[in-house]
Design a protein around this motif. Structure first.
Motif, PDB file in Angstrom:
ATOM      1  N   THR A  53       0.849  -1.206   0.000  1.00 14.97           N
ATOM      2  CA  THR A  53       0.000   0.000   0.000  1.00 14.97           C
ATOM      3  C   THR A  53       0.874   1.242   0.000  1.00 14.97           C
ATOM      4  O   THR A  53       1.052   1.900   1.012  1.00 14.97           O
ATOM      5  CB  THR A  53      -0.915   0.020   1.231  1.00 14.97           C
TER       6      THR A  53
ATOM      7  N   THR B 248      -0.768   2.791  -5.035  1.00 14.36           N
ATOM      8  CA  THR B 248      -0.887   4.032  -4.274  1.00 14.36           C
ATOM      9  C   THR B 248      -1.943   4.927  -4.896  1.00 14.36           C
ATOM     10  O   THR B 248      -2.415   4.671  -6.005  1.00 14.36           O
ATOM     11  CB  THR B 248       0.475   4.752  -4.187  1.00 14.36           C
TER      12      THR B 248
ATOM     13  N   PHE C 137      -5.070   2.365   4.607  1.00  9.48           N
ATOM     14  CA  PHE C 137      -4.945   0.922   4.406  1.00  9.48           C
ATOM     15  C   PHE C 137      -3.691   0.390   5.092  1.00  9.48           C
ATOM     16  O   PHE C 137      -3.696  -0.709   5.642  1.00  9.48           O
ATOM     17  CB  PHE C 137      -4.941   0.570   2.910  1.00  9.48           C
ATOM     18  N   THR C 138      -2.610   1.169   5.068  1.00 12.22           N
ATOM     19  CA  THR C 138      -1.370   0.740   5.717  1.00 12.22           C
ATOM     20  C   THR C 138      -1.562   0.569   7.214  1.00 12.22           C
ATOM     21  O   THR C 138      -1.190  -0.458   7.790  1.00 12.22           O
ATOM     22  CB  THR C 138      -0.239   1.738   5.425  1.00 12.22           C
TER      23      THR C 138
ATOM     24  N   ASN D 248      -3.555   5.358   0.886  1.00  9.88           N
ATOM     25  CA  ASN D 248      -2.243   4.789   1.145  1.00  9.88           C
ATOM     26  C   ASN D 248      -2.052   4.577   2.645  1.00  9.88           C
ATOM     27  O   ASN D 248      -1.819   3.468   3.102  1.00  9.88           O
ATOM     28  CB  ASN D 248      -1.183   5.741   0.582  1.00  9.88           C
TER      29      ASN D 248
END
Length: 169
Positions: free
Chosen positions: A60, A65, A78-79, A75
């Motif tokens: 991610t 991205t 989700f990370t 980005n």
């Protein structure tokens, strides 16, 4: 665990390098390498949380991205969300919930209180017209995005009901 959750690691090898305490960040990711500050090298689980976040960024951020900084939440959100799922697998589901709660309390809430709920920097999707993206950066995009994904996960039936690429092949 990351591959179980996200699919095959396409970059080949992943290494971690330890940098001096004066390195200005707790960690910095690249497709095949995480740089971590020596202040993280202790017996608590914070190191694993940071390493998990850096590893997840290989998917991610480095592999997929957002097209622009206005959608940074995709980005970072989700990370944060996926790295917490990894930590939940390592430690426990209540620990993952604890990480989400402390992120909400320590990172998300203070930024919203500082700027106000209607400020551009507190929105999930931000308008950066005539704004230096560095000034708009905060933990908000990751925490707010993760909170949104956590909310969706709960609405969809919990952690076992979320799409996992490896199981859909």
């Amino acid at each position: 665990l990351a591959e179980d959750l996200l699919g095959a690691y396409v970059w080949g090898r992943y290494d971690t390098v330890t940098l001096p305490a004066w390195f200005p960040y707790r960690g910095m990711e690249n497709p095949c390498l995480a740089c971590v500050n020596t202040t993280l090298l202790d017996a608590n689980s914070e190191l694993m949380t940071i390493i998990a976040r850096k590893v997840v960024h290989s998917w991610t951020g480095n592999l997929v991205t957002a097209a622009s900084w206005e959608h940074r939440w995709m980005n970072e959100g989700f990370t944060v969300f996926l790295s917490r799922k990894i930590c939940g697998s390592l430690y426990s589901e209540p620990y993952r919930h604890f990480l989400s709660m402390t992120g909400w309390t320590n990172d998300l809430k203070p930024v919203v209180e500082e700027f106000g709920p209607e400020h551009e920097f507190t929105k999930l999707v931000q308008d950066h017209t005539n704004v230096d993206p560095c000034k708009a950066y905060s933990y908000l995009s990751g925490e707010k995005g993760s909170a949104f994904l956590f909310y969706l996960e709960q609405k969809l039936g919990g952690p076992g009901k979320i799409y996992c690429p490896r199981h859909c092949r």
